[in-house]
Scaffold this active site. Structure first.
Site, PDB file in Angstrom:
ATOM      1  N   ASP A 138       0.854  -1.173   0.000  1.00  0.00           N
ATOM      2  CA  ASP A 138       0.000   0.000   0.000  1.00  0.00           C
ATOM      3  C   ASP A 138       0.898   1.234   0.000  1.00  0.00           C
ATOM      4  O   ASP A 138       1.952   1.255   0.646  1.00  0.00           O
ATOM      5  CB  ASP A 138      -0.891  -0.014   1.244  1.00  0.00           C
ATOM      6  N   HIS A 193       0.825   3.990   1.432  1.00  0.00           N
ATOM      7  CA  HIS A 193       1.123   4.591   2.736  1.00  0.00           C
ATOM      8  C   HIS A 193       2.243   3.836   3.453  1.00  0.00           C
ATOM      9  O   HIS A 193       2.838   4.362   4.399  1.00  0.00           O
ATOM     10  CB  HIS A 193      -0.125   4.611   3.620  1.00  0.00           C
TER      11      HIS A 193
END
Length: 549
Positions: A449, A451
């Site tokens: 991901d 992030h």
């Protein structure tokens, strides 16, 4: 909701037939001064120089008669060096990865270019085999698959035919934006890239870039605010910063599809009788508005005073904030379509109001990225997109020098509640402390991901600013390791911010990966401090320390 920017239809044909168009454009701006008072070329002159360079170096830039270009951004350095960033279309279709930056000397001489891809952009046909409705259905299914167990409502999708040059050899693709509302009425969205000939998924990414948080002034203590007097009352609108303002979303949400909003949550402008706003508690709805407006102000000032950027888009125009969005909404987001920041109030257990200073700096920096490098929000470039917001949002927090929210290398430390279970959202000195982020680059980091893949660049930025090893800064303990066991000496966060901003705005493109980020920041360090300088060598050492070589 910082979406991948839609490419503007090209206004300059690169074939010989397009010279008249380019000349007409240049004539239209010829009444502007050719140089600033200090002798530097103006933006208009830089565009004129770049137009000439495109004609003279079309082959080196991979431009053909089937392609158009449009200017996205212009930077003129203090020494007169010019950098003009372009988007590209092929047979009127946006080219993902077709962007490039032309670099010019003070006199307009061509110095070179940075291209998102060096592959030739050419297709045998722009007629899809897979229909638009089928691409839309595939995107809706992809969106639903990301929300198992949640009954999404009002889900729609809009496909757009593009040329994908980001994922290998250029091919015809559908870029489909799928959006809907979750069970609480909050927006969810996903962009899906589908091969227009086979129907295979090429890539997919969230279309809402978020930093989850909590807000309280609430968080920033008593802060100065520039407001607008209207009759006998005051408006929370700042005339000194492009008329940025903050409004109340009143617990409502947007209903938007494909950039068209059938209804928007309001942004009812906050007003006050005595120009003293909020109480520092959630009992007063204006308290969260104070934090939001303050965060906007500090972000504006950071970019203007440190980097010379006048507003998020560089055009002097202000954005606006909406607070109290949705029901227990555990997010904050930047939305290009409204040029605005939106903050939820949190659920009170995991997060509270999401109006903290570094959250504002993070999300508004997504707006800067969208107007400059437009880093694609997936893979390694997506990690760099998120890291850019973490790095520059952190710089905003340090710049503000607020005693109630002192500078640190933690992301969202003010917004987390005990139910979150950690002291912050992310930790720049050792990103893996959040349980998911990568400390070092590996060949699989792009599969994380965004992030979490951002951890590599966050770690690099911390090491470059403060160095490796254990230390305490502003009362916070850090202990930053290195991949290769080296000892890194920091050069200070101010220089890190300048290097990263120049790399973002001058050298990075939509497809920049970690290897490309190393090159971009080295080029930036060379421009700012000289090749072989201590700063240049420190950039190289910090990247090596996170296994980017």
């Amino acid at each position: 909701m910082s979406r991948i920017r839609q490419h503007v239809r090209g206004t300059r044909r690169t074939a010989t037939a397009g010279v008249a168009v380019a000349t007409a454009t240049l004539l239209a701006v010829s009444l502007s001064p050719a140089a600033h008072a200090d002798g530097r070329p103006t933006r208009a002159t830089a565009v004129e120089h770049a137009a000439s360079a495109l004609l003279a170096h079309a082959s080196a830039l991979g431009l053909t008669s089937a392609q158009d270009t449009s200017v996205r951004d212009v930077i003129v350095d203090k020494d007169g060096t010019q950098h003009v960033r372009y988007d590209r279309t092929y047979r009127r279709l946006p080219v993902l990865g077709g962007d490039f930056v032309v670099h010019l000397a003070r006199d307009g001489a061509y110095r070179g270019a940075d291209r998102a891809t060096r592959r030739a952009v050419s297709l045998p046909s722009v007629t899809p085999v897979v229909s638009g409705p089928r691409a839309a259905r595939l995107a809706v299914n992809a969106l639903r698959a990301t929300r198992p167990g949640d009954r999404l409502k009002q889900v729609k999708a809009k496909p757009e035919l593009v040329v994908d040059a980001l994922h290998g050899a250029p091919r015809l693709a559908w870029r489909t934006y799928a959006a809907g509302l979750d069970s609480l009425g909050n927006p969810v969205a996903r962009t899906v890239l589908t091969d227009a000939r086979t129907g295979a998924r090429i890539d997919a990414w969230d279309s809402i870039e978020t930093a989850t948080g909590d807000g309280k002034a609430l968080y920033s203590g008593t802060v100065p605010l520039e407001t607008t007097q209207s009759g006998s009352s005051y408006q929370l609108k700042d005339p000194t910063r492009g008329n940025t303002y903050t409004g109340d979303a009143e617990g409502k949400t947007d209903l938007c599809f494909f950039g068209i909003c059938f209804s928007r949550a309001p942004a009812t402008l906050f007003t006050d009788a005595d120009n003293h706003w909020g109480t520092g508690t959630t009992a007063d709805r204006a308290s969260a508005a104070v934090d939001a407006q303050y965060g906007t102000n500090e972000t504006w000032d950071y970019y203007k005073n440190v980097h010379g950027r006048n507003g998020i888009a560089g055009d002097g125009k202000g954005s606006y904030n909406r607070v109290h969005y949705g029901s227990n909404y555990n997010n904050a987001f930047w939305d290009d379509s409204c040029f605005c920041m939106t903050y939820g109030d949190g659920d009170g257990t995991t997060f509270g109001p999401l109006v903290a200073l570094d959250v504002a700096g993070h999300e508004m920096s997504h707006g800067v990225t969208s107007k400059t490098a437009a880093l694609t929000y997936s893979g390694e470039s997506g990690g760099l997109n998120e890291a850019t917001s973490d790095i520059l949002g952190t710089m905003v927090e340090w710049y503000a020098n607020n005693s109630s929210d002192t500078g640190d290398y933690l992301i969202g430390e003010k917004i987390v509640k005990p139910g979150f279970g950690k002291a912050a959202l992310r930790f720049m000195d050792k990103p893996s402390k959040d349980g998911s982020s990568a400390d070092y680059w590996s060949s699989s980091v792009g599969n994380l991901d965004v992030h979490y893949s951002s951890g590599v660049a966050n770690h690099f930025a911390y090491l470059l600013a403060e160095g490796s090893g254990a230390k305490t800064i502003n009362g916070v303990s850090y202990d930053s390791p290195t991949y290769n066991g080296s000892t890194v000496t920091g050069i200070g966060r101010d220089k890190v911010g300048k290097i990263w901003y120049r790399a973002l705005t001058v050298y990075m493109t939509s497809s920049t990966n970690y290897k490309g980020a190393r090159t971009a920041t080295l080029n930036a360090a060379k421009d700012l401090y000289g090749a072989g300088s201590a700063e240049y060598n420190a950039v190289a050492a910090a990247w090596s320390a996170v296994n980017v070589t």
